[in-house]
Design a protein around this motif. Sequence first.
Motif, short mmCIF file in Angstrom:
data_model
loop_
_atom_site.label_atom_id
_atom_site.label_comp_id
_atom_site.label_asym_id
_atom_site.label_seq_id
_atom_site.Cartn_x
_atom_site.Cartn_y
_atom_site.Cartn_z
N THR A 57 0.83 -1.21 0.00
CA THR A 57 0.00 0.00 0.00
C THR A 57 0.86 1.26 0.00
O THR A 57 0.58 2.22 -0.72
CB THR A 57 -0.92 -0.02 1.23
N TRP A 68 2.27 1.90 -3.51
CA TRP A 68 1.33 2.49 -4.45
C TRP A 68 1.06 3.96 -4.14
O TRP A 68 0.88 4.78 -5.05
CB TRP A 68 0.03 1.70 -4.45
N CYS A 84 1.83 6.99 -6.71
CA CYS A 84 0.84 7.98 -7.15
C CYS A 84 1.29 9.41 -6.87
O CYS A 84 0.78 10.35 -7.49
CB CYS A 84 -0.49 7.72 -6.43
#
Length: 396
Positions: free
Chosen positions: A272, A275, A279
Motif C-alpha cells: 500500500t 502504491w 501515485c
Amino acid sequence: MSGGTATTVLALSALFCLFLLPVTVPPASAASPGSAAAPAAAPSAQDPRIQLSAREAGQGGTLTVTGRGWRPKTLLTLLICGQNMIGGTNACANGAGRAVTTGPDGSFHRDLPVAEPPKPCPCVVHAATVTGAPATADAPFTVAGHPVAPLPRQDAGGRLSVLAPPRLEGSDNLLTWFGAPPRRRLVVTVGNVGSTPAEDPVFEVGTSHGVFAPQWEERQWQGTVPAGRKQRIELPVELPAGAHGDHLVSLKYGGKVLAEQPWGVGRPWGVTLFWVLLCVVVPAAVFRVGMALVDRVRPRPVAARTRGRGRTAPHAPPRTPVAGRHREARAPGRTGRLSGLAERLPGRGRAPAPGEPEPPPADGDAAATLPWFTPDTAPSATTAPPTDPPTSKGSP
C-alpha cells in the motif's frame, strides 16, 4: 439317648435342606422352557440382504432386486458400483440409481436399470439405508461389455489420528510486509491406532479463505509411526503472494480430515505504501519534465532584442519633433549651438537640416541614450531660446 440323637439328626437334616433349597431352585428354573430367561437366549433378527434376478446383464437392461431383513418402513438406495465399491459412491452409476421403501416386514421388491459405472468391474449392486441407523448389503453383479481390471492395492499402513490440537509456528519477515508469500509450519501430534506401522505417510494440507473450498497439496512426512505410538509431525504451509485476512488450514490423511487450524494473516502495508508513493512521485516527475520543456521552448527577452537590433524597437515611444528645430528658421543664430550639442552627444552625428528627414537610429542607439533624457524632457524642448538675437562683439 439314642432316640434324642436320632431326633437331633433329623432336625439338622431338615435345616440343611432348607438352606440348600434357594441355591438349587434358580438353576432349575433358568433351565426350564417357561422361565423368563428363555427369550434372552433366542436368536436375533437376521441381517439385511439382497438377491438379484440375474448375475449378468448388459447396459440398457433391467435387473430385479429383492431384499429381506431390513427395518420396516425404511428408505433405501440401490446402485450399481464398480471396483466392489471400495472407493465409495464415486465408483457408482449414481444417475441410474433407484430408491425404495421397505414394507412392514422389512422386505422390498424393485426393478433397477443396468448402467455402466465409472469404474471397471468387478461390480456389485449396493443397497444402503438413507435414514435411521446405517445398514448396507452388496451382491456381486457383472455388467456385460464393461471393462474389468484388478482392484487397486489398498494402503497397508497404520491408521493415524490427531492426539493434540494443531498449531502454526513461525512469523512474518520484512519481505512478507511487502507482499511475499506468508509461510508457517503446521505442528501436530498424531497417534497410530492401527496394527501396522505407518511408513512415510503422505498427508494433504489445504488452505481456504472465506467461503471458498480448500486448495489441497500433498506433503510427505519422512519417518515411521509405530503401531500404538505417537509422533510429532511438522508440515510446511504456504499462502499465495499478497494474501491477507482470515484463512483456515486443514490436515487430511487417508481421505479424512484430521484437524483444522485458523490462521489470521495481516495486510501487507508495504505494498500500500508503494502504491501511495507511486501515485505521488510519478505526477511530480511528469510535472517537472513538462515545466522543463515549457521553459526550453518559450521565447526569451534577450533573444528578442538581438533579433530587433538595427531597427526601431516596436515598443519604443514615437519620436516627437523638437520645438527648437522649428525655431532654427526664425533664429539662425542658434543653429551653431544645437549642432555642437548634437556632436557632443555620444552616438549622435550632425543635426539634420531643416526639412531633412531624421535618420534611423544606429546600432547601440538605445544603449547610448542617457536614461535621464526623454523626447519630452530634452534640453531643446524644455529650454526656450532667447527671442533677441545675440549681439556681436564690439556693438554698443
